[in-house]
Enzyme design. Structure first.
Site, PDB file in Angstrom:
ATOM      1  N   CYS A 115      42.470  46.874  38.045  1.00 49.53           N
ATOM      2  CA  CYS A 115      43.044  45.573  37.685  1.00 49.53           C
ATOM      3  C   CYS A 115      44.183  45.222  38.639  1.00 49.53           C
ATOM      4  O   CYS A 115      45.148  45.983  38.779  1.00 49.53           O
ATOM      5  CB  CYS A 115      43.547  45.614  36.245  1.00 49.53           C
ATOM      6  SG  CYS A 115      44.395  44.117  35.720  1.00 49.53           S
ATOM      7  N   TYR A 170      44.719  40.160  31.161  1.00 53.09           N
ATOM      8  CA  TYR A 170      46.046  40.712  31.423  1.00 53.09           C
ATOM      9  C   TYR A 170      46.925  39.701  32.177  1.00 53.09           C
ATOM     10  O   TYR A 170      48.140  39.738  32.075  1.00 53.09           O
ATOM     11  CB  TYR A 170      45.940  41.977  32.271  1.00 53.09           C
ATOM     12  CG  TYR A 170      45.557  43.238  31.540  1.00 53.09           C
ATOM     13  CD1 TYR A 170      45.026  43.220  30.245  1.00 53.09           C
ATOM     14  CD2 TYR A 170      45.718  44.479  32.153  1.00 53.09           C
ATOM     15  CE1 TYR A 170      44.675  44.389  29.597  1.00 53.09           C
ATOM     16  CE2 TYR A 170      45.370  45.656  31.505  1.00 53.09           C
ATOM     17  CZ  TYR A 170      44.847  45.606  30.232  1.00 53.09           C
ATOM     18  OH  TYR A 170      44.493  46.774  29.600  1.00 53.09           O
ATOM     19  N   GLY A 171      46.292  38.837  32.949  1.00 53.07           N
ATOM     20  CA  GLY A 171      47.022  38.003  33.899  1.00 53.07           C
ATOM     21  C   GLY A 171      47.981  37.006  33.300  1.00 53.07           C
ATOM     22  O   GLY A 171      48.882  36.523  33.979  1.00 53.07           O
ATOM     23  N   HIS A 207      37.666  40.178  38.802  1.00 53.57           N
ATOM     24  CA  HIS A 207      36.657  39.288  38.227  1.00 53.57           C
ATOM     25  C   HIS A 207      36.123  38.275  39.253  1.00 53.57           C
ATOM     26  O   HIS A 207      35.003  37.777  39.118  1.00 53.57           O
ATOM     27  CB  HIS A 207      37.227  38.514  37.038  1.00 53.57           C
ATOM     28  CG  HIS A 207      37.416  39.334  35.803  1.00 53.57           C
ATOM     29  ND1 HIS A 207      38.488  40.179  35.622  1.00 53.57           N
ATOM     30  CD2 HIS A 207      36.666  39.435  34.682  1.00 53.57           C
ATOM     31  CE1 HIS A 207      38.400  40.753  34.446  1.00 53.57           C
ATOM     32  NE2 HIS A 207      37.311  40.334  33.852  1.00 53.57           N
ATOM     33  N   GLU A 257      33.877  36.651  32.513  1.00 55.80           N
ATOM     34  CA  GLU A 257      33.631  37.421  31.294  1.00 55.80           C
ATOM     35  C   GLU A 257      32.506  36.806  30.458  1.00 55.80           C
ATOM     36  O   GLU A 257      31.767  37.511  29.774  1.00 55.80           O
ATOM     37  CB  GLU A 257      34.907  37.520  30.460  1.00 55.80           C
ATOM     38  CG  GLU A 257      35.954  38.460  31.025  1.00 55.80           C
ATOM     39  CD  GLU A 257      35.583  39.926  30.850  1.00 55.80           C
ATOM     40  OE1 GLU A 257      34.813  40.251  29.933  1.00 55.80           O
ATOM     41  OE2 GLU A 257      36.062  40.758  31.654  1.00 55.80           O
ATOM     42  N   ASP A 285      40.189  48.693  33.965  1.00 57.56           N
ATOM     43  CA  ASP A 285      40.403  47.278  34.253  1.00 57.56           C
ATOM     44  C   ASP A 285      40.578  46.556  32.921  1.00 57.56           C
ATOM     45  O   ASP A 285      40.290  47.118  31.859  1.00 57.56           O
ATOM     46  CB  ASP A 285      39.224  46.697  35.029  1.00 57.56           C
ATOM     47  CG  ASP A 285      39.452  45.257  35.453  1.00 57.56           C
ATOM     48  OD1 ASP A 285      40.341  45.022  36.293  1.00 57.56           O
ATOM     49  OD2 ASP A 285      38.765  44.362  34.940  1.00 57.56           O
ATOM     50  N   SER A 286      40.992  45.305  32.981  1.00 55.27           N
ATOM     51  CA  SER A 286      41.154  44.528  31.760  1.00 55.27           C
ATOM     52  C   SER A 286      39.814  44.144  31.139  1.00 55.27           C
ATOM     53  O   SER A 286      39.764  43.741  29.975  1.00 55.27           O
ATOM     54  CB  SER A 286      41.954  43.252  32.055  1.00 55.27           C
ATOM     55  OG  SER A 286      41.254  42.436  32.971  1.00 55.27           O
ATOM     56  N   CYS A 315      41.672  39.390  42.253  1.00 50.98           N
ATOM     57  CA  CYS A 315      41.345  39.762  40.879  1.00 50.98           C
ATOM     58  C   CYS A 315      39.933  40.311  40.888  1.00 50.98           C
ATOM     59  O   CYS A 315      39.045  39.744  41.546  1.00 50.98           O
ATOM     60  CB  CYS A 315      41.443  38.551  39.945  1.00 50.98           C
ATOM     61  SG  CYS A 315      40.869  38.876  38.263  1.00 50.98           S
TER      62      CYS A 315
END
Length: 208
Positions: A77, A46-47, A195, A157, A14-15, A193
């Site tokens: 991701c 990444y988005g 996250h 994050e 994943d990112s 996503c």
């Protein structure tokens, strides 16, 4: 460490830390498997990056995992699944490569009663139209509305997952999606996503 002494793991990348939500789900469903996780935190998000950049990053992450003898690759991701999955399947013909878009779309089609589905994801995933295409392939009469919520990644994050600031951001993003009359409201919201589940409490507070 000599990897050949251990059972072949399933590789997941994943990112950042968002893919840990996918990893936890895999561990629950496959308790007897071992996993190797790569979070590309140095280069997230990444988005907001171009398709070429995301594909390059995804290929590099996949190569690192493949060199460690994985038997399957899970692209946790959503952005990488949308933009790089086909390339990864061409690169790594010897192992299954699985993304998260198609399973997410299938779950949404099954969960939605009236076929009005809202999707929130990163800018790259939304611009690619990956979820809309996958949902309409399974349920052609569905109505899909989408919105990018890029700040959610940064909040997750940083560990800012609850509280008035996060709730205010969630309301700003989500309330326009649910501003229609009750009869026309989406009855399913896809968190597109990895996250976003970290902010689930705030997201729930912002939608009907």
């Amino acid at each position: 460490m000599r990897w050949s002494h251990y059972p072949q793991p399933i590789g997941v990348f994943d990112s950042g830390v968002g893919g840990l939500t996918v990893l936890r789900a895999l561990q629950q469903q496959l308790p007897h498997e071992s996993f190797l996780y790569l979070g590309d935190t140095a280069r997230l998000p990444y988005g907001t990056k171009s398709a070429a950049t995301v594909t390059r990053y995804a290929r590099q992450c996949a190569k690192i995992l493949a060199e460690r003898g994985i038997k399957m690759l899970v692209v946790a991701c959503n952005t990488a699944s949308a933009l790089a999955l086909l390339q990864l399947r061409q690169d790594f013909l010897e192992i299954p490569v699985v993304g998260v878009i198609e399973p997410g779309a299938a779950a949404a089609c099954e969960a939605s009663i009236k076929g009005h589905i809202a999707v929130i994801a990163t800018e790259g995933t939304i611009q690619h139209g990956a979820y809309e295409h996958a949902i309409l392939t399974l349920r052609p009469q569905a109505k899909v509305i989408s919105k990018s919520c890029s700040l959610f990644v940064a909040l997750a994050e940083e560990g800012w997952v609850e509280g008035p600031i996060v709730e205010a951001v969630a309301r700003a993003y989500l309330q326009p999606l649910f501003a229609a009359k009750d009869a026309d409201l989406p009855d399913c919201l896809v968190l597109g996503c990895t996250h976003y589940p970290a902010l689930l409490t705030a997201i729930k507070s912002a939608v009907p």
